[in-house]
Enzyme design. Structure first.
Site, PDB file in Angstrom:
ATOM      1  N   LEU A  62       0.820  -1.228   0.000  1.00  0.00           N
ATOM      2  CA  LEU A  62       0.000   0.000   0.000  1.00  0.00           C
ATOM      3  C   LEU A  62       0.844   1.264   0.000  1.00  0.00           C
ATOM      4  CD1 LEU A  62      -2.924  -1.036   2.375  1.00  0.00           C
ATOM      5  CD2 LEU A  62      -2.826  -1.099  -0.120  1.00  0.00           C
ATOM      6  N   ASN A  93       7.309  -3.107   3.573  1.00  0.00           N
ATOM      7  CA  ASN A  93       8.378  -2.286   2.975  1.00  0.00           C
ATOM      8  C   ASN A  93       7.918  -0.840   2.775  1.00  0.00           C
ATOM      9  OD1 ASN A  93       6.688  -3.177   0.896  1.00  0.00           O
ATOM     10  ND2 ASN A  93       8.330  -3.420  -0.593  1.00  0.00           N
ATOM     11  N   ASP A 151       9.274  -8.938   3.113  1.00  0.00           N
ATOM     12  CA  ASP A 151       9.043  -8.973   1.664  1.00  0.00           C
ATOM     13  C   ASP A 151       9.689  -7.789   0.955  1.00  0.00           C
ATOM     14  OD1 ASP A 151       7.970  -9.979  -0.780  1.00  0.00           O
ATOM     15  OD2 ASP A 151       6.594  -8.278  -0.732  1.00  0.00           O
ATOM     16  N   HIS A 178       9.821 -13.867   1.218  1.00  0.00           N
ATOM     17  CA  HIS A 178      10.240 -13.521  -0.141  1.00  0.00           C
ATOM     18  C   HIS A 178      11.593 -14.216  -0.293  1.00  0.00           C
ATOM     19  CE1 HIS A 178      11.355 -10.362  -3.304  1.00  0.00           C
ATOM     20  NE2 HIS A 178      12.525 -10.917  -3.007  1.00  0.00           N
ATOM     21  N   HIS A 231       4.861 -15.479  -3.558  1.00  0.00           N
ATOM     22  CA  HIS A 231       5.008 -15.470  -5.021  1.00  0.00           C
ATOM     23  C   HIS A 231       5.936 -16.557  -5.601  1.00  0.00           C
ATOM     24  CE1 HIS A 231       8.377 -13.026  -3.639  1.00  0.00           C
ATOM     25  NE2 HIS A 231       7.700 -11.901  -3.596  1.00  0.00           N
ATOM     26  N   ASN A 277       9.179  -8.869  -9.479  1.00  0.00           N
ATOM     27  CA  ASN A 277      10.012  -9.817  -8.751  1.00  0.00           C
ATOM     28  C   ASN A 277       9.120 -10.775  -7.958  1.00  0.00           C
ATOM     29  OD1 ASN A 277      12.300 -10.989  -7.805  1.00  0.00           O
ATOM     30  ND2 ASN A 277      12.884  -9.346  -6.429  1.00  0.00           N
ATOM     31  N   ASP A 304       0.209  -9.606  -4.960  1.00  0.00           N
ATOM     32  CA  ASP A 304       1.465  -8.851  -4.877  1.00  0.00           C
ATOM     33  C   ASP A 304       1.305  -7.491  -5.568  1.00  0.00           C
ATOM     34  OD1 ASP A 304       4.030  -8.105  -4.268  1.00  0.00           O
ATOM     35  OD2 ASP A 304       5.009  -9.532  -5.608  1.00  0.00           O
ATOM     36  N   GLY A 323       7.831  -4.660  -9.946  1.00  0.00           N
ATOM     37  CA  GLY A 323       6.469  -4.685  -9.407  1.00  0.00           C
ATOM     38  C   GLY A 323       5.417  -4.239 -10.399  1.00  0.00           C
TER      39      GLY A 323
END
Ligand SMILES: NC(=O)N[C@@H](CC(=O)O)C(=O)O
Ligand SMILES: [Zn+2]
Ligand SMILES: [Zn+2]
Length: 425
Positions: A62, A93, A151, A178, A231, A277, A304, A323
């Site tokens: 977000l 992150n 992540d 991740h 992922h 990624n 993701d 991303g």
């Protein structure tokens, strides 16, 4: 507040459609069935649309606090609501990182202020997600951390991962990883395979991901921890998860829509809207992800959702951040490509996007059971539309799916009994 959602269709266990009404009282589902009524209730007309539990996305970004130029909690949750999501887990992150009680409180305050759906924040595994100093899982859990992850980066040191897994096991929370070994990235920007050679771009080998998963499942076994892999993108990763499950290790895994829909050879040019990624892998990797979902090796689908600005994504893959956005296109794309074509049942897709995701974290969401929070969506399975990134509610425009035609669009999203998104007439 009493409401009745009337004339909607639910998918039963046989993946057949049944017409029902739903009674909602105080934000909860109190009855569901063909003849359900409620005296004095406000009526929401369902127009015969499909009723699904609100989707649960266990992997989202977000960007607030710290990167509000990419997304905010307000725009990100509005985008999620439009895509049919009513519960999302937000990755850490951000700036600051939710690595302390103080930062977690700050983030909880921002969520309370501006989220239109349920946002469950992750706590980080290390301070500033730098992989060095471990966070207090006990304290962050007490502040509402749904699970723990760094992540965006892999945890490089096995001992750091192992110590945090032991803590997580003690407090019965899930470690979410991740997986990326920094010594095997080689400054790559896409999969190391065929297409990166054709485009003259540096590649990221598959082992970059799979070796860390292989390490982590053994650490999880030793620590007695619950371990969830973010992922998953390669066939070797699938094998590592499958073998770990067979050995009784408490591992779960997610796959992203883009890794199911696309492969390296689809990348048209050096265009950063195709950079994410982990990267889009080879066809046999994609095929193994499909097989893994169907046999239960992979438990759920997560977007993701990773918004970045047009400026950041303007000028080729080298230098652009990894991303792509995902909330507003996930269901229609998967429905059109895999349910309409008969590869999956509608029930399978809905379950992978709702209850199966919720179960990994013991969340009581993603279900239409009586007593559950009235988090529901109406989907128009016949509505066909061309994806137009310019029209996204998200601030992000970074999608490889611009111009794709898809069917099955969410038209109403209900969160805790209230309409939080409704398609414009
Ligand atoms: N997936 C991505 O390509 N990017 C994510 C980080 C991540 O999920 O690893 C981001 O935060 O932008
Ligand atoms: Zn990641
Ligand atoms: Zn992510």
């Amino acid at each position: 507040m009493k409401k009745v959602l009337q004339n909607v269709q639910v998918v039963n266990e046989q993946s057949e459609l049944e017409t029902v009404n739903v009674a909602i009282e105080n934000g909860k589902i109190t009855a569901i069935g063909a003849d359900v009524t409620l005296d004095g209730a406000a009526i929401i007309e369902g127009n015969g649309h499909l009723l699904s539990p609100g989707f649960v996305d266990v992997h989202t970004h977000l960007r607030e606090p710290g990167f509000e130029h990419k997304e905010t909690i307000a725009t990100g949750t509005a985008s999620a609501a439009k895509g049919g999501f009513t519960t999302i887990c937000a990755m850490p992150n951000t700036k600051p990182v939710p690595d302390s009680v103080e930062n977690m409180e700050l983030i909880n305050g921002l969520i309370k202020e501006s989220a239109v759906i349920r946002v469950l924040p992750y706590g980080s595994l290390t301070k500033d997600i730098s992989g060095e100093v471990r966070t207090s899982i006990e304290e962050l859990k007490a502040q509402g951390a749904v699970a723990f992850s760094d992540d965006g980066v892999g945890i490089q040191l096995a001992s750091t991962m192992y110590e945090q897994m032991k803590e997580a096991a003690k407090h019965d929370v899930v470690v979410v990883a991740h997986c990326e070994d920094n010594s095997l990235i080689y400054d790559g920007v896409m999969h190391e395979g065929t297409r990166n050679v054709e485009l003259g771009l540096p590649g990221i080998p598959s082992i970059c991901e799979s070796v860390q998963i292989a390490r982590d499942v053994l650490l999880a076994e030793a620590a007695g921890a619950r371990y969830h892999v973010c992922h998953v993108s390669t066939k070797e990763s699938v094998r590592a998860v499958r073998d770990a499950k067979a050995a009784g290790i408490r591992v779960t895994a997610e796959v992203c829509p883009h890794h199911l829909l696309l492969e390296e050879m689809d990348i048209p040019s050096d265009d950063a809207n195709w950079k994410m990624n982990p990267p889009l892998r080879a066809k046999d990797d994609k095929d193994s992800l499909h097989a893994a979902l169907l046999d239960g090796t992979i438990d759920c689908i997560a977007t993701d959702h990773a918004p970045h600005t047009v400026e950041e994504k303007c000028c080729g893959m080298v230098g652009a951040p990894f991303g792509i956005v995902g909330f507003e296109t996930a269901f229609p794309l998967l429905y059109t490509q895999f349910v309409e074509t008969g590869k999956w049942t509608l029930k399978q897709l809905i379950d992978w996007m709702s209850v199966k995701a919720a179960q990994i974290f013991d969340l009581p969401y993603g279900t239409l059971e009586v007593g559950a929070s009235a988090d529901m969506i109406l989907i128009d399975l016949n509505k066909e539309q061309t994806i137009n990134a310019e029209g996204f509610v998200s601030k992000g425009r970074n999608t490889p799916f611009n111009g794709w035609v898809a069917k099955g669009w969410p038209v109403v999203t209900i969160f805790e009994g209230n309409i939080v998104y409704q398609e414009a007439e």
